[in-house]
Write an enzyme that holds these catalytic residues in place. Sequence first.
Site, PDB file in Angstrom:
ATOM      1  N   HIS A   1      -0.617   0.247   0.303  1.00 40.80           N
ATOM      2  CA  HIS A   1      -1.781  -0.337   0.981  1.00 40.80           C
ATOM      3  C   HIS A   1      -3.069   0.036   0.272  1.00 40.80           C
ATOM      4  CE1 HIS A   1      -3.286   3.237   3.299  1.00 40.80           C
ATOM      5  NE2 HIS A   1      -2.024   3.585   3.364  1.00 40.80           N
TER       6      HIS A   1
ATOM      7  N   ASP B   1      -4.185   8.709   0.259  1.00 38.09           N
ATOM      8  CA  ASP B   1      -3.802   7.677   1.244  1.00 38.09           C
ATOM      9  C   ASP B   1      -4.736   6.484   1.143  1.00 38.09           C
ATOM     10  OD1 ASP B   1      -2.700   6.360   3.376  1.00 38.09           O
ATOM     11  OD2 ASP B   1      -3.547   7.694   4.885  1.00 38.09           O
TER      12      ASP B   1
ATOM     13  N   GLU C   1      -3.617  -1.710   6.432  1.00 41.14           N
ATOM     14  CA  GLU C   1      -2.464  -0.945   6.909  1.00 41.14           C
ATOM     15  C   GLU C   1      -2.871   0.062   7.964  1.00 41.14           C
ATOM     16  OE1 GLU C   1       0.396   2.560   6.818  1.00 41.14           O
ATOM     17  OE2 GLU C   1      -1.754   2.452   6.517  1.00 41.14           O
ATOM     18  N   GLU C   2      -4.050   0.662   7.761  1.00 37.50           N
ATOM     19  CA  GLU C   2      -4.465   1.790   8.614  1.00 37.50           C
ATOM     20  C   GLU C   2      -4.813   1.371  10.038  1.00 37.50           C
ATOM     21  OE1 GLU C   2      -4.027   4.686   7.729  1.00 37.50           O
ATOM     22  OE2 GLU C   2      -4.466   5.028   5.608  1.00 37.50           O
TER      23      GLU C   2
ATOM     24  N   ASP D   1       3.350   4.854  -0.321  1.00 41.51           N
ATOM     25  CA  ASP D   1       2.189   5.216   0.493  1.00 41.51           C
ATOM     26  C   ASP D   1       2.060   6.729   0.488  1.00 41.51           C
ATOM     27  OD1 ASP D   1       0.149   5.513   2.288  1.00 41.51           O
ATOM     28  OD2 ASP D   1       1.176   4.547   3.964  1.00 41.51           O
TER      29      ASP D   1
ATOM     30  N   HIS E   1      -7.179  10.709   6.043  1.00 42.71           N
ATOM     31  CA  HIS E   1      -8.032  10.167   7.106  1.00 42.71           C
ATOM     32  C   HIS E   1      -9.262  11.040   7.343  1.00 42.71           C
ATOM     33  CE1 HIS E   1      -4.595   7.519   8.895  1.00 42.71           C
ATOM     34  NE2 HIS E   1      -4.524   7.632   7.594  1.00 42.71           N
TER      35      HIS E   1
END
Length: 447
Positions: free
Chosen positions: A221, A245, A279-280, A307, A396
Site C-alpha cells: 500500500h 508502513d 489501505e490504512e 506491507d 502510525h
Amino acid sequence: MGVRRRLAAVIPLAVAEIVATVSAHARGTGSPDAETVYIVTARQTYDAAGLLAREATAWKDSLGRELVIAQLDPLQIGALSRHVHEREQRCGGFFAFASRPEAEAFIVRDRTAEAIALPLGGLYTIDNQATVGPWLAQVSEANIHATITTLSAFRNRYYASPYGRQAAEWIRDSWQALAAERDDATVELFQGCSNCSTQPSVILTVRGAELPDEVVVLGGHLDSITSAFSVPVPDLEQPAPGADDDASGIATLTEIIRISLASGWKPRRTVKFMGYAAEEVGLRGSAAIANRFRDDGINVIGVLQLDMTNYRQNVGRDLRIVSDFSNTALTTYFAELFDAYLVPLGGVRSALACNYGCSDHASWTSAGFPAGMVFEAGRPQNPNNPWDLGAFQSIHSTADTLANMGNSASNSVRFAQFGLAFAGELGKTYDGAEDAIFSDDFEVVVD
Ligand SMILES: [Zn+2]
C-alpha cells in the site's frame, strides 16, 4: 454466506448522544473524513477496542468467523485504528464501506473459505533458477533506501490529502521510467475506487508472452497515516512519514521491478505490480481492485503482499510468512521459495498469524483469489500481550522513519530477493519459442 443477528450490547444513552453530536458536527464540515463509515471487523477486535457503536450487527464470514458491521464516526474509527496498531501492532484490521448495504454485500459475497482452500499446488513450481538466480545479487540496499527516503519525504501519503495523490503519481512516474524500454509493460492509475477520495492506486502490468490470461500480482500500500488523522476534521497537513508502513513495501516492489525488467525478462504469465490506495482506512484500494478483477473474471493465480519489510531488532529471523487469510498452497509455496533461494544466502524464516483484515491480501482472499503476505522480522513479541505481533512500534506515528530503523534498508533486501523469486518462479520466463520456430522455418526455406 453471512448470518445476521443484532448485537446484544445496548449503548448507553449518554454515549449515543455524544456520538450523534459528533457525527452531526462532522457531517457539517464537508471534509471527506468527516463522514461516518460502515466497517467490517472481527468481533474480537471490535469488543477489545471498546467501541460502542449504534446499529452494530453481528455476522459470520465464509470461514464462520465472528464479524461485526458497525457505523462509526471518525472518532470511533480513530479508537479502532489505535487499538489495532497500539495493541495488535499492525495496520489494517478492518474493511470500510460508504453504506451499510455495501458492507453487508461484502460479507454475503465473501469467498475467503474458498480462496484459502483453492488447490493450486500444481501451479506453484520451482524450476526457473536460470532467471531468478542472477537477480538475487543485484538487489541494492541503496536503491531501496532512496525510495523509502523519497516516499517518506512527502508530508504525508494520507488518502484524502493532496500529498497522498502526489505520492501515487510519483510512484507511477518512477515505475514508468523503469518500464520505459518495454513495449510489453504499461503503467496506469486505477481510479475505480469509490471511497478512496482523490488517491489512485498504481498498477504496472507486464503482459505475459505466452499465458497472458494467467495473472500474478505483487503489491503493497502506498498510503500512510498517523493517529492524528483519526479526528472528526483531520488536518491534512499532518506529517505521516510511514517509512516502514509501507514505504518499505513500495520501495521493495520498485527494486523488484527495476531488476526484473532491466534483465530483459519476459514472463510467460502476466505479472502486475500494485501500489494500493487507502489501505490504512479500511483496505479500500485493494478491495476495489480485487472486486473489479472478480467481476471481470480475471484469472489471478497468486498474490504476494508486502506491507512493512524493514524493521528487525533482536530477532534471528529475516521474514515471517503470514499464515491466516491466505491460500494454503501459496503459503507453502512461499516457504519453498524461501528455502530454495534465501536459505542458501543465510536467510531464516518463521510464521505469523496476523488476524482479520491484516493487509491488502485479505481483500484478494475475500474476493476469492489465492493471496498471501510476508511480514517484517520485527522484534520479540511481548509475552504478556497476546495481541502483539512484534512489529515496529513506531508505525502510525511521526517516528516511523528510516532514522529510527538504523538509517538502513538492509532488512528489506531479503524481501526484494523473495519477491524476485516469487515473480520469476510464478511468472516463469518466456523462452523465445516463437523466435526458435521462426529460425527453424527460415532454415527450412534456406535448405
Ligand atoms: Zn501497512
